[in-house]
Design an enzyme around this catalytic site. Structure first.
Site, short mmCIF file in Angstrom:
data_model
loop_
_atom_site.label_atom_id
_atom_site.label_comp_id
_atom_site.label_asym_id
_atom_site.label_seq_id
_atom_site.Cartn_x
_atom_site.Cartn_y
_atom_site.Cartn_z
N ARG A 153 0.92 -1.22 0.51
CA ARG A 153 -0.07 -0.28 -0.25
C ARG A 153 0.60 1.40 -0.07
O ARG A 153 2.08 1.21 0.58
CB ARG A 153 -1.15 0.22 1.48
CG ARG A 153 -1.75 -0.93 1.28
CD ARG A 153 -3.04 -0.83 -0.29
NE ARG A 153 -4.36 -1.29 -0.31
CZ ARG A 153 -4.31 -2.24 -0.77
NH1 ARG A 153 -3.68 -2.69 -2.00
NH2 ARG A 153 -5.84 -3.11 -1.02
N HIS B 182 -1.77 0.10 -10.05
CA HIS B 182 -1.91 -1.04 -9.11
C HIS B 182 -2.85 -2.79 -9.64
O HIS B 182 -3.86 -2.51 -9.46
CB HIS B 182 -3.21 -0.24 -7.70
CG HIS B 182 -3.98 -0.74 -6.62
ND1 HIS B 182 -4.29 0.25 -6.08
CD2 HIS B 182 -4.10 -2.17 -6.62
CE1 HIS B 182 -4.15 -0.81 -4.72
NE2 HIS B 182 -4.39 -2.29 -5.13
#
Ligand code: NDP
Length: 311
Positions: free
Chosen positions: A226, A274
């Protein structure tokens, strides 16, 4: 009894999930009404969830038995005080396979210096022999479903792999460390560092300036975990100085990463949007239905998030 299963993850693609969920529900012999628009909240038994969901207040869902997240990361929902039933996160072979492929691919890119080959196609003969994997230590921070699978795959390729987690772990072929004292050793060994920690108050800015200083000169970093695991300012300084040789970043504090963000133009950074590993409807739907089946049989749900720990 017919269950009501709300698909509250529209962005993730109801059309894609519907046939797979219906297939596995039928296989499990579960009768269910299923969809993104189902009756009143008070009649919903399960919610299939994604962070983009419009459902933010779970209080009207008075009959809810569990929230089944389609994502492995739960940082956007774990602290929701209106959620009083078990929250399960996604642990799925498809997700794990995708992450292993992304991590191994990018580790090999660094290890073999594939960028050097790509940049030197000008007719000049520039032999540069990489070391063997056995001489390229890799550290994986986070030894959960994804981190341990990546660590094992890298160890199978002969990389000396160090893994680090909150609690002590044992992963075949991997030197496992834990706790704050283990982190220093794990960082000091890392010619290539992989971040596969969840985002919690305990992991935010884990890779800050003091920890970056502990990495060997020229270390390469992969972050499919993250964005907020990294102090961006500290990383950019370390990239500018060359202390960090290169970073491949898949996740960011703001997504999509704004076009003007310095990561896009930094010569030592590769941005991927992502995509390290997506939840695949085909495999994830079975995981969701397996959990519903367990709930209906009175068995504990799998992959339940510890709300205190945050993952
Ligand atoms: P898990 O919950 O299975 O594993 C988390 C690991 O991190 C565990 O080993 C845990 O330690 C460790 N950990 C947690 N907090 C700390 C801490 N404070 N200090 C040290 N170690 C800690 O998660 P997954 O492996 O399934 O997923 C990891 C993350 O990957 C997800 O949370 C998500 O953010 C990210 N992800 C990214 C994707 C992408 O496409 N970029 C796709 C899917 C996931 P312990 O074992 O002791 O509990």
């Amino acid at each position: 009894m017919t269950l009501n299963i709300l698909f509250a993850a529209n962005e993730t693609g109801w059309a894609e999930y519907e046939p797979h969920l219906r297939h596995w529900l039928a296989e499990a012999g579960i009768e269910a009404q299923l969809g993104p628009d189902l009756g009143p909240p008070s009649e919903i038994d399960y919610i299939v969830y994604a962070p983009s969901s419009e459902v933010q207040d779970f209080r009207p869902y008075s009959r809810l038995k569990a929230v089944l997240n389609l994502w492995a990361g739960v940082e956007d929902v774990v602290g929701n005080p209106t959620l009083q039933v078990p929250l399960a996160r996604m642990v799925d072979n498809g997700l794990t396979e995708g992450m292993v492929e992304w991590v191994v691919g990018h580790v090999l890119r660094y290890h073999l210096d594939i960028d050097h080959a790509l940049a030197n196609q000008s007719g000049e003969w520039l032999p540069k022999v990489p070391p063997l994997a056995r001489n390229r230590p890799v550290t994986v921070l986070g030894l959960g479903a994804l981190g341990s699978a990546c660590a094992k795959a890298l160890a199978a390729l002969n990389f000396p792999v160090t893994g680090w987690s909150r609690s002590a772990k044992s992963v075949a072929g991997v030197s496992c460390l834990s706790g704050p004292e283990g982190l220093e050793q794990a960082l000091a060994r890392a010619q290539i560092l992989v971040l596969l920690l969840p985002l919690t108050p305990g992991t935010e800015n884990m890779l800050n300036a003091p920890h970056i200083d502990q990495l060997p000169e020229g270390c390469c970093i992969l972050n499919p975990g993250r964005g907020p695991l990294i102090d961006d300012t500290a990383l950019l300084e370390a990239l500018d100085s060359g202390h960090v040789g290169h970073a491949t970043l898949d996740v960011f504090r703001t997504e999509p990463l704004p076009a003007e963000h310095p990561y896009w133009s930094h010569p030592r950074v590769t941005v991927t949007p992502h995509i390290a590993s997506a939840t695949r409807a085909e495999t994830a739907s079975k995981v969701i239905v397996d959990n519903i089946r367990r709930g209906e049989q009175g068995k504990p749900f799998l992959h339940v998030v510890d709300r205190q720990r945050g993952y």
